[in-house]
Design an enzyme around this catalytic site. Structure first.
Site, PDB file in Angstrom:
ATOM      1  N   GLU A 144      -6.399  -7.823  -0.595  1.00 45.09           N
ATOM      2  CA  GLU A 144      -6.812  -7.810   0.809  1.00 45.09           C
ATOM      3  C   GLU A 144      -8.277  -7.441   0.924  1.00 45.09           C
ATOM      4  O   GLU A 144      -8.747  -6.513   0.258  1.00 45.09           O
ATOM      5  CB  GLU A 144      -6.033  -6.755   1.596  1.00 45.09           C
ATOM      6  CG  GLU A 144      -4.590  -7.046   1.825  1.00 45.09           C
ATOM      7  CD  GLU A 144      -3.950  -5.941   2.673  1.00 45.09           C
ATOM      8  OE1 GLU A 144      -4.675  -5.290   3.449  1.00 45.09           O
ATOM      9  OE2 GLU A 144      -2.751  -5.727   2.527  1.00 45.09           O
TER      10      GLU A 144
ATOM     11  N   GLU B   1       0.833  -1.210   0.000  1.00 47.68           N
ATOM     12  CA  GLU B   1       0.000   0.000   0.000  1.00 47.68           C
ATOM     13  C   GLU B   1       0.869   1.261   0.000  1.00 47.68           C
ATOM     14  O   GLU B   1       0.794   2.091   0.918  1.00 47.68           O
ATOM     15  CB  GLU B   1      -0.943   0.000   1.203  1.00 47.68           C
ATOM     16  CG  GLU B   1      -1.930  -1.157   1.175  1.00 47.68           C
ATOM     17  CD  GLU B   1      -3.010  -1.067   2.246  1.00 47.68           C
ATOM     18  OE1 GLU B   1      -2.767  -0.419   3.280  1.00 47.68           O
ATOM     19  OE2 GLU B   1      -4.093  -1.637   2.043  1.00 47.68           O
TER      20      GLU B   1
ATOM     21  N   TRP C 144      -9.975  -0.830  12.461  1.00 54.19           N
ATOM     22  CA  TRP C 144      -9.538   0.556  12.335  1.00 54.19           C
ATOM     23  C   TRP C 144     -10.681   1.538  12.122  1.00 54.19           C
ATOM     24  O   TRP C 144     -10.448   2.722  11.919  1.00 54.19           O
ATOM     25  CB  TRP C 144      -8.478   0.696  11.233  1.00 54.19           C
ATOM     26  CG  TRP C 144      -8.695  -0.129  10.002  1.00 54.19           C
ATOM     27  CD1 TRP C 144      -8.082  -1.313   9.720  1.00 54.19           C
ATOM     28  CD2 TRP C 144      -9.562   0.151   8.891  1.00 54.19           C
ATOM     29  NE1 TRP C 144      -8.513  -1.806   8.507  1.00 54.19           N
ATOM     30  CE2 TRP C 144      -9.418  -0.919   7.979  1.00 54.19           C
ATOM     31  CE3 TRP C 144     -10.453   1.192   8.575  1.00 54.19           C
ATOM     32  CZ2 TRP C 144     -10.120  -0.978   6.769  1.00 54.19           C
ATOM     33  CZ3 TRP C 144     -11.145   1.128   7.382  1.00 54.19           C
ATOM     34  CH2 TRP C 144     -10.973   0.055   6.492  1.00 54.19           C
TER      35      TRP C 144
ATOM     36  N   GLU D  50      -3.033  -5.364  15.529  1.00 50.05           N
ATOM     37  CA  GLU D  50      -4.123  -5.952  14.740  1.00 50.05           C
ATOM     38  C   GLU D  50      -4.728  -7.182  15.409  1.00 50.05           C
ATOM     39  O   GLU D  50      -5.353  -8.019  14.762  1.00 50.05           O
ATOM     40  CB  GLU D  50      -3.629  -6.244  13.315  1.00 50.05           C
ATOM     41  CG  GLU D  50      -3.294  -4.922  12.627  1.00 50.05           C
ATOM     42  CD  GLU D  50      -3.010  -4.998  11.150  1.00 50.05           C
ATOM     43  OE1 GLU D  50      -2.226  -5.886  10.765  1.00 50.05           O
ATOM     44  OE2 GLU D  50      -3.548  -4.177  10.395  1.00 50.05           O
TER      45      GLU D  50
HETATM   46  C1  GLA Z   1      -4.040  -2.725   5.200  1.00 56.43           C
HETATM   47  C2  GLA Z   1      -2.686  -3.397   5.255  1.00 56.43           C
HETATM   48  C3  GLA Z   1      -2.689  -4.701   5.983  1.00 56.43           C
HETATM   49  C4  GLA Z   1      -3.574  -4.662   7.203  1.00 56.43           C
HETATM   50  C5  GLA Z   1      -4.941  -4.230   6.782  1.00 56.43           C
HETATM   51  C6  GLA Z   1      -5.942  -4.253   7.910  1.00 56.43           C
HETATM   52  O1  GLA Z   1      -4.764  -3.000   4.093  1.00 56.43           O
HETATM   53  O2  GLA Z   1      -2.123  -3.575   3.999  1.00 56.43           O
HETATM   54  O3  GLA Z   1      -1.370  -5.004   6.345  1.00 56.43           O
HETATM   55  O4  GLA Z   1      -3.041  -3.768   8.132  1.00 56.43           O
HETATM   56  O5  GLA Z   1      -4.873  -2.925   6.285  1.00 56.43           O
HETATM   57  O6  GLA Z   1      -7.233  -3.987   7.468  1.00 56.43           O
END
Ligand code: GLA
Length: 666
Positions: free
Chosen positions: A314, A161, A322, A362
């Protein structure tokens, strides 16, 4: 490395996969070896054949600078290979170990106010820091040398990301170089930025700094150029490492995970550089609009890939951790989410993450294997979905062409946001969704991407873009490059329908106002002239040519028709008598202009009428029903509780509540 081969389909074929890949982020570094053995067994039960390994494992792989510990990863990859589970191997550069910040404090990002973002979380790097770049290259070389030929590794996942930025000295230096390449000399930069205003004249590129805390509004072209620089710099971080992989193995598949409509990266410029497009998307089960957002975002990925299949890298199987209030997905919602993405061309359906973290930030984020273990409905449902997807008839199918194209220019979005603009009521992403809503509700597929795609297609089609699309929609073309106007003119001239939303063509690529009220030529096409924008204190009544009435809220433009006909006119307030929605016949085609924020009801009515002119029927599907076409298949998703009836190919199809049906309509 531009290419349009569907690499994911080739990979699936090589691996003998019938359905889409099914998998998850797998973080074995968080668990002891005996748990790894159970992981393999559970992956088998869940039909998992694709995992992304070690996204955040840098500190484990390189506990001290230059000292590497890879044996554990050797074992993990060998084990996965023994079970025919393919690996998307991460270069773990999204989160440097704390030692990098200790040894090189200048690798830490600086905020606009000069504060430092420290280690203790993740992502603490300045993309322009030489120390970070060198450390990232070093771990990449080590991993590539060791695993480029590992039979389990089928794809490389660079970073995660990408979305970091810094306003410090490294960023300043790199930004200056970027500006030198863009403008050549400082006079050109001064002209583009309009630095006569507020005494901002720069003597030399060395005078430039990134946007930092200032007494008042920052020069908007500085902000926009910095945003462009940040996107390019992040892309450069990616390319730096992709190059190392490709030098070792020119056939390697390299990707990184996008984040849909993301403000810090212009994926329209990145799309050529990834072999397989990948996206992360987290629907919010508490928000009914989440389905439309997901559908539009998946359409964006499909469009960026020009129809190639892509990876949903993902998503959450249940709750995220979050949001302020993390409502979990039900198993049915998760199933429909996954099928939606698959129907939009995702041929790898993957999750964050395989096993729920037992500690750390997490701990309360869902995963395929929850804290309670595999004897849970969560794991059983995931395993059933894996089995179901493995038999999907959709995988590898070209989506088919769309009749509608939505223009979404990232820099137009960025240019329209920020201080000193007309109104915050006009949010480009909200506009995209509002204009998409009637298409979504009717199950009409829409392509959405940068205007550069239209321009390229116009070139390729030798001026006959109208052969590719029937309707082009510009929900928020605030920033307009002059090159788009003749393309649209040819499109309309040869029979296309064009719909333009409010504040079209206000500025050019340097954020300079297009003068004369013609929106840089865009409004000429529409046959209207804009005298000024007009945010509203109160909603006002508008009246249609057929005497229907509605309200317009928050924002209108003061328009005058030149060659267009008014279809809706303001009939109340200080602008009473001014046109709001107009229609113009031009050549063989038609141009519509909407000069304000219509509520969803009237907007739906206008768009339905516009689409009908392009012979596109936007009759809404039953409430809570979503329909996506892929190849010759039609996937009907019923998000409601009760049985729904849908007409497909002349037949009435029943879709049970919270279920889906795959049919054909021809
Ligand atoms: C992002 C990150 C992951 C994880 C997710 C949780 O997309 O890439 O590593 O932290 O959020 O939703």
């Amino acid at each position: 490395m531009p290419q349009h081969r569907d690499e994911l389909s080739h990979l699936r074929a090589r691996c003998g996969a019938h359905g889409p890949f099914f998998g998850a982020d797998y973080n074995p570094e968080q668990w002891p070896r005996e748990v790894h053995a159970e992981d393999l067994e559970l992956m088998g039960r869940a039909h998992i054949d694709f995992v992304t390994v070690g996204v955040f494992s840098w500190a484990r792989l390189e506990p001290e600078p230059g000292r590497f510990d890879l044996e554990w990863l050797d074992a993990v990859l060998d084990d996965l290979h023994s079970r025919a589970i393919r690996v998307d191997l991460a270069l773990p550069v999204a989160s440097p170990p704390p030692w990098l910040g200790v040894l090189h404090p200048d690798s830490l990002p600086q905020t606009r106010s000069g504060g430092t973002l420290w280690w203790g979380s993740r992502n603490q790097f300045d993309p322009s820091s030489p120390a970070y770049r060198e450390a990232a290259r070093r771990i990449t070389r080590v991993l590539v040398d060791r695993y480029a030929d590992h039979p389990a590794v089928v794809m490389w996942h660079v970073g995660n990301e990408y979305g970091q930025l810094s306003h410090g000295e490294h960023a300043a230096r790199a930004f200056r170089d970027w500006l030198r390449r863009r403008y050549g000399d400082i006079d050109a930069l001064n002209r583009a930025w309009g630095t006569e205003v507020w005494s901002l004249g720069l003597r030399d590129f060395e005078d430039v700094i990134p946007p930092r805390d200032t007494p008042y509004i920052v020069n908007p072209t500085l902000e926009l150029d910095f945003a462009r620089f940040v996107s390019d710099e992040l892309l450069d971080c990616y390319l730096d490492l992709a190059r190392i992989i490709r030098e070792k193995n020119p056939h390697a598949l390299v990707t990184t995970n996008f984040m849909g409509f993301f403000p810090l990266a212009d994926y329209g410029a990145w799309m050529e550089h990834v072999d397989v497009l990948a996206d992360d998307h987290y629907t919010d089960p508490a928000d009914p609009a989440t389905r439309l957002t997901a559908s539009l975002t998946h359409s964006y990925l499909r469009t960026l890939g020009r129809g190639r299949s892509w990876v949903l890298m993902e998503q959450a199987v249940g709750a995220v951790n979050w949001r302020a209030h993390n409502v979990p997905k039900t198993a049915a919602q998760n199933r429909l989410d996954s099928w939606r993405a698959h129907a939009h061309g995702a041929d790898a359906i993957s999750y964050f993450q395989f096993r729920q973290a037992a500690s750390g930030p997490e701990t309360f984020h869902s995963a395929l294997v929850p804290h309670a273990g595999p004897d849970t409905s969560r794991f059983r449902a995931a395993a059933e979905l894996g089995e179901e997807l493995a038999a999907s008839p959709l995988a590898g199918q070209f989506p088919g062409s769309s009749r509608v194209f939505f223009v979404h220019d990232w820099d137009s979005w960025r240019a329209s946001a920020g201080r000193g603009r007309v109104s915050e009521a006009l949010d480009p992403i909200t506009q995209n969704e509002a204009y998409y809503s009637p298409f979504f509700r009717a199950g009409e597929r829409v392509d959405i991407g940068p205007s550069s795609l239209l321009i390229t297609q116009d070139d390729a089609a030798d001026g006959a873009l109208a052969d590719c699309y029937d309707l082009v929609v510009l929900p928020h073309q605030f920033l307009l490059r002059p090159a788009l106007v003749p393309v649209l003119e040819r499109f309309v001239g040869s029979g296309g329908t064009l719909l333009i939303g409010p504040l079209g063509g206000v500025v050019d690529q340097d954020l300079r106002a297009h003068l004369g009220g013609t929106g840089g030529g865009l409004l000429d096409l529409a046959g209207v002239l804009r005298e000024e924008p007009w945010p509203l204190a109160d909603a006002v009544t508008i009246t249609a040519v057929d005497s229907a009435t509605a309200q317009v809220h928050d924002f209108v433009e003061v328009l005058r028709t030149t060659t267009a006909q008014a279809r809706w006119t303001m009939t109340q307030g200080p602008l009473s008598g001014r046109p709001l929605v107009t229609r113009r016949e031009l050549g063989e085609g038609i141009v519509w202009y909407v000069g304000g924020l219509l509520g969803q009801g009237p907007l739906q009515a206008v768009i339905t009428e516009v689409a009908a002119e392009a012979a596109i029927d936007l009759a809404p599907l039953p409430e809570d029903v979503e329909l996506v076409r892929r190849g010759e298949h039609v996937v009907v998703l019923n998000h409601g509780q009760s049985l729904a009836h849908v007409h497909l190919g002349g037949q009435c199809v029943e879709v049970p509540g919270e279920d889906l049906v795959i049919g054909r309509d021809r």
